[in-house]
Design a protein around this motif. Structure first.
Motif, short mmCIF file in Angstrom:
data_model
loop_
_atom_site.label_atom_id
_atom_site.label_comp_id
_atom_site.label_asym_id
_atom_site.label_seq_id
_atom_site.Cartn_x
_atom_site.Cartn_y
_atom_site.Cartn_z
N ARG A 25 30.48 -15.68 23.99
CA ARG A 25 31.92 -15.41 23.95
C ARG A 25 32.24 -14.01 24.48
O ARG A 25 33.35 -13.49 24.27
CB ARG A 25 32.45 -15.58 22.53
N GLN A 26 31.28 -13.40 25.19
CA GLN A 26 31.53 -12.08 25.77
C GLN A 26 32.70 -12.17 26.75
O GLN A 26 32.72 -13.02 27.63
CB GLN A 26 30.28 -11.57 26.50
N VAL A 27 33.66 -11.27 26.57
CA VAL A 27 34.79 -11.20 27.50
C VAL A 27 34.24 -10.80 28.87
O VAL A 27 33.49 -9.83 28.97
CB VAL A 27 35.82 -10.16 26.98
N PRO A 28 34.59 -11.56 29.93
CA PRO A 28 33.98 -11.29 31.24
C PRO A 28 34.37 -9.94 31.85
O PRO A 28 33.55 -9.33 32.55
CB PRO A 28 34.47 -12.46 32.10
N LYS A 29 35.57 -9.47 31.59
CA LYS A 29 35.97 -8.18 32.21
C LYS A 29 35.34 -7.02 31.44
O LYS A 29 34.89 -7.16 30.30
CB LYS A 29 37.50 -8.06 32.20
N ALA A 30 35.34 -5.84 32.07
CA ALA A 30 34.82 -4.65 31.41
C ALA A 30 35.76 -4.25 30.28
O ALA A 30 36.98 -4.24 30.46
CB ALA A 30 34.70 -3.51 32.41
N CYS A 31 35.21 -3.98 29.10
CA CYS A 31 36.03 -3.60 27.95
C CYS A 31 35.64 -2.20 27.47
O CYS A 31 34.48 -1.95 27.14
CB CYS A 31 35.82 -4.59 26.80
N ARG A 32 36.63 -1.33 27.39
CA ARG A 32 36.38 0.03 26.88
C ARG A 32 37.19 0.33 25.62
O ARG A 32 36.82 1.19 24.84
CB ARG A 32 36.72 1.07 27.96
N VAL A 33 38.32 -0.37 25.44
CA VAL A 33 39.19 -0.09 24.29
C VAL A 33 39.42 -1.38 23.49
O VAL A 33 39.85 -2.39 24.05
CB VAL A 33 40.56 0.47 24.74
N GLY A 34 39.13 -1.31 22.19
CA GLY A 34 39.37 -2.44 21.30
C GLY A 34 40.34 -2.06 20.20
O GLY A 34 40.50 -0.86 19.88
N PHE A 35 40.96 -3.07 19.61
CA PHE A 35 41.97 -2.83 18.57
C PHE A 35 41.82 -3.91 17.51
O PHE A 35 41.53 -5.07 17.83
CB PHE A 35 43.37 -2.89 19.20
N THR A 36 42.02 -3.52 16.24
CA THR A 36 42.02 -4.51 15.16
C THR A 36 43.23 -4.31 14.25
O THR A 36 43.74 -3.19 14.11
CB THR A 36 40.76 -4.44 14.27
N GLN A 37 43.68 -5.41 13.64
CA GLN A 37 44.80 -5.36 12.69
C GLN A 37 44.59 -6.40 11.61
O GLN A 37 44.42 -7.58 11.89
CB GLN A 37 46.12 -5.66 13.41
N VAL A 38 44.58 -5.95 10.35
CA VAL A 38 44.59 -6.89 9.23
C VAL A 38 45.92 -6.76 8.51
O VAL A 38 46.56 -5.71 8.52
CB VAL A 38 43.47 -6.67 8.19
#
Lengths: 145, 384
Positions: free
Chosen positions: B357-370
């Motif tokens: 399930r790896q996102v194909p594009k390059a990822c540098r910034v992630g965000f989470t919200q509960v």
């Protein structure tokens, strides 16, 4: 001697008036005018403790609705309510200039509910406790509109 | 990238979500903790602060009796669905202040089958509320999305697409609970739970555990293969005028939600904008929550979700992949674990270790919200 059954209101701090003409009891802040339901001892908006009880309007507009399609668990529902469960409507009714109150609806047919329709306060038996009454809102009669 | 007081997630561990007879929530938490420690290559003795919690599966600090009695300060938190976020907030503050160097955060839970049955008295409401049949989280989410759909033009198809995506992603996640893809038609045609939400649009209470190891300053480079910096964590309760779960009434005057405020604070503290986010995990208690939280967090405008979701932008290969591990919909909702599951997934995605399930594009910034009852939210910004 005849036995009379006077149904009890589910919580006299929440519903006032009479079984014929019930009123929801909220509170109003003497400082900022904020109306809450049920009655609170302090104002959630401005924190003032100078709040008084207030009988709320009995007619408002349906702000949102859903149908509860599965029986709630007991507790907090009553065991008898689970046994006799039928899907029921729930909504928020906007009482003009006061507050939006969450309530059961007497209508449980999705096609007969729409946001903005006029609704009136009424009483229904507490599910599983027929001697007790709780509040609900019913669609206002057409001739009332 | 570094910053945010230089705190990083240096290790992650998870116990699979789902149903696990014969293992307690506390044991799942300890298993996740050992996996997180192993991911870093350190021992429990190397941890000098811990925080954790569960909603219904016991006191997190008693896991020291399983992990070892090292004398470590261990703070229990209990904040509804934001329990994991609160534990993370606590550990982050201890690390930033310099009171600790290496911290463990753990969240776990184990709930019985069926909907939650909270008692109104524990939420400051009279028993009349429960007896009348109003004490249900599912009602709140249905009432909120029903109004939102009318105001912002969101379709039933979009609600179904959110769930279909969750199960598609869950099928690629070995730690997810629901791993069978479902079509939009199957989701729309399923049993109605609370209009407009059907059975497959709701997550189910479940079981699972997640642990994270965090470090500060110079310890980060010593410990981490690929440090994932915790640039910010922000936690908020509700303000007057926000529409939250278990509200016998709501004011006519409206205010931003706890999520809106927590997200804005997290982005500000990180010095990163919502437009910079490459991948996000947001609370999807049900399909509508993902739709509404997308805009509340600032990841899109209110009303923009319809086009965004219909275009596939939130799928794994899209512009803004959301809930890449299947979210609550596919993983289930062990209350204490969900917030940390989101961070766990972002760490894997930013490290490039998310497997199928790896996102194909390059990822540098992630965000989470509960988000949780009765109106609490915690958000994080993470970067590599």
């Amino acid at each position: 001697m005849t036995e009379t059954h006077t149904p009890q209101l589910i919580d006299p701090d929440v519903i006032g008036g009479s079984p014929e003409e019930p009123r929801l009891i909220g509170s109003v802040c003497a400082r900022c005018g904020t109306v809450t339901f049920p009655r609170q001892r302090s104002c959630p908006r401005c924190t003032s403790e100078d709040v008084q009880a207030r009988e709320l309007a009995t007619r408002g507009e349906l702000w949102s609705w859903t149908i509860q399609c599965f029986a709630p668990k007991a507790p907090p529902y009553l065991p008898g309510g689970v046994e006799e469960f039928e899907p029921y409507g729930v909504g928020y009714i906007e009482l003009p200039g006061e507050v939006r109150v969450e309530a059961r609806l007497t209508e449980s047919e999705p096609d007969r509910l729409r946001i903005g329709m006029l609704m009136d306060l009424t009483l229904i038996p507490v599910p599983g406790a027929p001697d007790k009454l709780t509040f609900a809102f019913r669609p206002a009669c057409q001739e009332d509109e | 990238v570094s910053g945010g007081g230089d705190v990083a997630v240096v290790g992650v561990g998870i116990h699979a979500f789902g149903r696990h007879d014969g293992v307690t929530g506390l044991e799942m938490g300890a298993i996740a903790a050992r996996r997180a420690l192993a991911d870093v290559g350190i021992a429990w003795q190397d941890v000098d602060f811990a925080a954790g919690g569960s909603d219904a599966a016991g006191n997190a600090d008693t896991s020291v009796s399983i992990l070892g009695l090292t004398g470590v300060p261990f703070i229990n938190v209990k904040n509804g669905c934001a329990t994991g976020g609160s534990a993370l907030t606590t550990a982050h503050a201890m690390l930033v202040s310099g009171a600790a160097e290496v911290a463990l955060v753990v969240g776990f839970d184990k709930h019985p089958r069926g909907a939650f049955n909270p008692l109104p008295e524990e939420w400051g409401i009279g028993s009349w509320y429960g007896e009348t049949g109003l004490m249900l989280t599912t009602q709140f989410f249905a009432l909120k999305i029903q109004r939102y759909m009318a105001e912002h033009g969101i379709s039933d198809s979009t609600l179904a697409k959110v769930a279909a995506k969750a199960f598609e992603n869950g099928a690629r996640n070995p730690n997810a609970w629901r791993r069978n893809p479902l079509t939009e038609e199957e989701i729309l045609g399923a049993r109605m739970v609370n209009h407009p939400l059907t059975q497959y649009m709701f997550c189910s209470p479940g079981e699972g555990a997640v642990a994270l190891v965090l470090a500060r300053g110079s310890r980060i480079r010593e410990l981490a293969r690929v440090p994932v910096y915790l640039r910010s964590v922000a936690f908020r309760t509700r303000r007057f005028g926000s529409f939250e779960v278990f509200s016998p009434s709501i004011p006519i005057e409206s205010a931003p939600s706890a999520t809106t405020e927590a997200a804005a604070a997290a982005f500000e503290e990180a010095g990163i904008g919502p437009g910079d986010v490459d991948v996000a995990q947001i609370q999807d208690t049900e399909s509508g929550a993902e739709v509404m939280h997308l805009a509340e967090t600032g990841l899109c405008e209110h009303g923009e979700q319809e086009a965004l979701i219909q275009s596939g932008a939130t799928e794994l290969g899209g512009r803004l992949p959301i809930n890449t591990d299947g979210g609550c919909l596919a993983c289930g909702e062990p209350i204490g674990a969900s917030g940390l599951r989101q961070v766990h997934e972002i760490v894997l995605q930013l490290r490039g270790e998310a497997g199928e399930r790896q996102v194909p594009k390059a990822c540098r910034v992630g965000f989470t919200q509960v988000y949780g009852a009765p109106g609490v939210s915690a958000c994080t910004v993470l970067t590599v």
